[in-house]
Structures are given as structure tokens and as C-alpha cells.
Design a protein around this motif. Structure first.
Motif, PDB file in Angstrom:
ATOM      1  N   GLU A 153      46.188  44.022  43.479  1.00  0.00           N
ATOM      2  CA  GLU A 153      45.340  45.212  43.415  1.00  0.00           C
ATOM      3  C   GLU A 153      46.080  46.494  43.853  1.00  0.00           C
ATOM      4  O   GLU A 153      45.750  47.778  43.819  1.00  0.00           O
TER       5      GLU A 153
ATOM      6  N   THR B 297      40.741  53.394  41.832  1.00  0.00           N
ATOM      7  CA  THR B 297      39.978  52.841  42.659  1.00  0.00           C
ATOM      8  C   THR B 297      38.731  53.650  42.761  1.00  0.00           C
ATOM      9  O   THR B 297      38.667  54.730  43.456  1.00  0.00           O
TER      10      THR B 297
ATOM     11  N   CYS C  53      35.145  53.661  44.824  1.00  0.00           N
ATOM     12  CA  CYS C  53      34.681  53.125  46.148  1.00  0.00           C
ATOM     13  C   CYS C  53      33.106  53.701  46.284  1.00  0.00           C
ATOM     14  O   CYS C  53      33.090  54.869  46.110  1.00  0.00           O
TER      15      CYS C  53
ATOM     16  N   GLN D  97      30.162  53.091  49.257  1.00  0.00           N
ATOM     17  CA  GLN D  97      30.397  52.332  50.778  1.00  0.00           C
ATOM     18  C   GLN D  97      28.765  52.240  50.966  1.00  0.00           C
ATOM     19  O   GLN D  97      27.693  52.997  50.640  1.00  0.00           O
TER      20      GLN D  97
ATOM     21  N   LEU E 287      34.763  48.070  46.092  1.00  0.00           N
ATOM     22  CA  LEU E 287      35.950  48.895  44.995  1.00  0.00           C
ATOM     23  C   LEU E 287      35.898  48.046  43.772  1.00  0.00           C
ATOM     24  O   LEU E 287      35.848  46.917  43.567  1.00  0.00           O
TER      25      LEU E 287
ATOM     26  N   GLN F  33      38.549  48.371  40.636  1.00  0.00           N
ATOM     27  CA  GLN F  33      40.062  48.742  40.514  1.00  0.00           C
ATOM     28  C   GLN F  33      40.464  48.228  39.152  1.00  0.00           C
ATOM     29  O   GLN F  33      40.173  47.328  38.638  1.00  0.00           O
TER      30      GLN F  33
ATOM     31  N   THR G  25      31.028  52.354  38.914  1.00  0.00           N
ATOM     32  CA  THR G  25      31.169  51.910  40.579  1.00  0.00           C
ATOM     33  C   THR G  25      29.941  51.969  41.109  1.00  0.00           C
ATOM     34  O   THR G  25      29.560  51.104  41.762  1.00  0.00           O
TER      35      THR G  25
ATOM     36  N   PHE H 188      44.792  51.313  49.722  1.00  0.00           N
ATOM     37  CA  PHE H 188      43.168  51.644  49.867  1.00  0.00           C
ATOM     38  C   PHE H 188      42.969  50.849  51.109  1.00  0.00           C
ATOM     39  O   PHE H 188      43.189  49.665  51.041  1.00  0.00           O
TER      40      PHE H 188
ATOM     41  N   GLN I  85      35.848  38.671  46.207  1.00  0.00           N
ATOM     42  CA  GLN I  85      36.449  39.546  44.943  1.00  0.00           C
ATOM     43  C   GLN I  85      36.495  38.863  43.631  1.00  0.00           C
ATOM     44  O   GLN I  85      36.482  37.550  43.637  1.00  0.00           O
TER      45      GLN I  85
ATOM     46  N   THR J   4      37.503  54.780  55.675  1.00  0.00           N
ATOM     47  CA  THR J   4      38.448  54.126  54.834  1.00  0.00           C
ATOM     48  C   THR J   4      39.601  55.132  54.595  1.00  0.00           C
ATOM     49  O   THR J   4      39.521  56.212  54.727  1.00  0.00           O
TER      50      THR J   4
END
Lengths: 151, 159
Positions: free
Chosen positions: A34, A40, A42, A44, A54, A56, A90, A120, A130, B122
Motif C-alpha cells: 500500500e 489514497t 479517505c 472517515q 481508504l 488506494q 471513495t 498514511f 482489506q 489521520t
């Protein structure tokens, strides 16, 4: 909690339904690669469940995804197209994953990080599961991180 | 739980971030930090070496970034941790996450403590990484000058 297989299904649904991209589980990608990601995405998750999703991939894959997303030839894709496409993908994958975690939970807005050499790190979180999919011959990695520090 | 539509404006968020950053520097670092610029941005951000990122959800949905160059991050971490640091290591990276948490958490208290939830911090490190927000986000940047150099706080808020 969400398994690798469930991430595969979510990603395949998003990529297949929205973008008509066939994405197959890819078992050939080594763990730990990764850090080679060129992008990436992201998003949350906060609320009853806390963590992050994430998304990627490589510089070639980001161009493929933007090309398909905006129905443009790859040569015509701009950096803005790439970032917008990755952000939307994402958000869609994160939204579907959020639907599988305890509610009420909420999404932040997606961010997209690009660069040739970046790392990250989610403080106080571990990788829960994952999955790596093969999209047009390029690996797409989806990582689900869960908060470990409950304080 | 049903969330009501946001009544918090982006300008309120920015003002709270300014005050929260200044308070964080005074309380954590015993150092004044000055605002030198405040502007709206397109989606494309300039590159930095180290970024602390916090997601916001609830009455507002967005993301706060605290962006530092390497030497600024090391300087802040040296003061904060009282250690002779010289490279961006785990302690410096953790500092960036902690700083982002303090700034976003302080701003949340100034706006509306009950209805804004913060994500985990993060940390993104690496020379020249660039971070962008989703299409349509209202992105604002506050540039500060600290005794260690420039620090940027950015907020991307969903309209």
C-alpha cells in the motif's frame, strides 16, 4: 464486523453498477504494498462505530477510473477529473461500508491525497480488513480501519 | 437520531479555527501565532511535508487539515515534547495528529459541542503530498506565522 468478502462485494457493486468496471479479487498483490499507492482516497466514519475507509491505487489506475467515471479518453483526463473521480468512488464505497457498521454512524467528506512518496497513518486505529481488486489489470486496494482507542 | 440541516456557516467554522489554533499554541507551546492570510481555495492544495487531518460530521460535515513543512513540524515537536528531535519520526507525526485534534476539538467547542463529532486523527507524511476535497466543498485556508515558520489550517465543508 465487515469481512474481506463483504468489502469485495461492496466494491464490486459500486464499480460495476456505477462505472461498469469489472473488478475481481486479486490475490497476487503482496501485503504491505500500500505504500506504493499514488493516490489514497479517505473517508472517515464517526458515531457508534469509528474508523476510516481508504481507497488506494496506482497512477495508471487513477487515470483509468477518471476516464471511465467521466466517459473521457484517458489522454483527455485532467488532474481535477482524477481527484473528483477518486473522491466520489471513495464516498460511494465508504457510504456502503458505513451502512454495514452499527448506527448511527456518519461519514466525513472524502479527501484525496496524491504524491509519489507519502505515508498514511490513522492514529489509534488498526486495519480491520482489506481487499485488493484487479481493475483493468491494476490493483485497487480498499482498507477498513477501526478505532482501537475507545477512550 | 435525525440530524437537522446545518445552521453553522463556514465563516463561523473558520473563525472558530482561528481562535482555537491561537489558543492551542498559547496553551501547548506558550507561543503566539499570527494570522497572515485567510482565503478561499479551489480544490487543489499546495504541497506540504506533514498533514494532520480530522473529519467532522454531525451538524456540519467536513474535514480540517493542519499542514506543516518538515522543519516547522520538527520545531513544534521539539518544543512540545522537550526533546532534541531532528527528523520527522513517529513522535513528530503523532504531534501533527494531536495538534489537529486540539485545533478541531477546540473549534468544535466554540461552535456547538453537542452536534459535531470528530474522527480519529489521520497523519499524512511525505514530501510534496497534495490533498484535495470532494467536488463542491467550500474550502478555506488560514495561513499562520509561528515562531517556527508558516502553518496552514484548512477546512473543507460540504455545502
Amino acid at each position: 464486523m465487515i469481512t474481506q468478502e463483504e468489502i469485495f462485494v461492496i466494491a464490486q457493486n459500486v464499480l460495476g453498477t456505477m462505472l461498469h468496471i469489472e473488478a475481481l479479487p486479486d490475490d497476487q498483490i503482496a501485503e504491505g504494498s500500500e505504500n506504493e499507492a499514488a493516490f489514497t482516497g479517505c473517508v472517515q466514519i464517526t458515531g457508534s462505530w469509528q474508523g476510516a475507509v481508504l481507497v488506494q491505487g496506482s497512477s495508471h489506475l487513477e487515470r483509468i477510473l477518471a476516464s471511465v467515471f467521466f466517459e473521457l479518453p484517458e489522454a483527455d483526463v485532467t488532474q481535477a477529473d482524477i481527484r473528483d473521480a477518486i473522491a466520489e468512488i471513495t464516498n460511494m464505497i465508504g457510504g456502503n461500508i458505513k451502512g454495514q457498521v452499527p448506527s448511527p454512524s456518519y461519514l466525513s467528506i472524502p479527501t484525496v491525497t496524491v504524491g509519489s512518496d507519502f505515508n498514511f497513518h490513522l492514529a489509534g486505529a488498526n486495519v480491520l480488513s482489506q481487499a485488493v481488486l484487479d481493475c483493468h489489470g491494476e490493483p485497487l486496494r480498499i482498507v477498513l480501519c477501526e478505532r482501537t482507542d475507545k477512550s | 437520531m435525525t440530524l437537522t440541516p446545518s445552521c453553522v456557516t463556514t465563516s463561523e467554522v473558520i473563525q472558530a479555527l482561528i481562535e482555537s489554533t491561537q489558543v492551542a499554541f498559547i496553551t501547548m507551546l506558550e507561543s503566539q501565532i499570527q494570522v497572515v492570510d485567510c482565503c478561499s481555495l479551489g480544490k487543489f492544495q499546495t504541497a506540504n511535508d506533514l498533514t494532520g487531518m480530522i473529519g467532522l460530521s454531525g451538524e456540519i460535515t467536513g474535514t480540517v487539515l493542519v499542514r506543516l513543512d518538515q522543519q516547522v513540524a520538527i520545531g513544534v515537536a521539539r518544543k512540545l515534547l522537550n526533546q532534541n528531535l531532528s527528523v520527522v519520526d513517529d513522535e513528530v507525526r503523532d504531534m501533527a495528529g494531536e495538534l489537529a485534534s486540539m485545533i478541531a476539538g477546540g473549534a468544535r467547542q466554540m461552535i456547538s459541542d453537542a452536534t459535531i463529532t470528530l474522527s480519529l486523527p489521520t497523519i499524512i507524511s511525505g514530501p510534496g503530498h497534495r490533498i484535495s476535497f470532494e467536488p463542491g466543498a467550500d474550502v478555506q485556508r488560514i495561513c499562520f506565522q509561528s515562531e517556527w515558520g508558516p502553518i496552514c489550517v484548512e477546512a473543507g465543508i460540504r455545502n
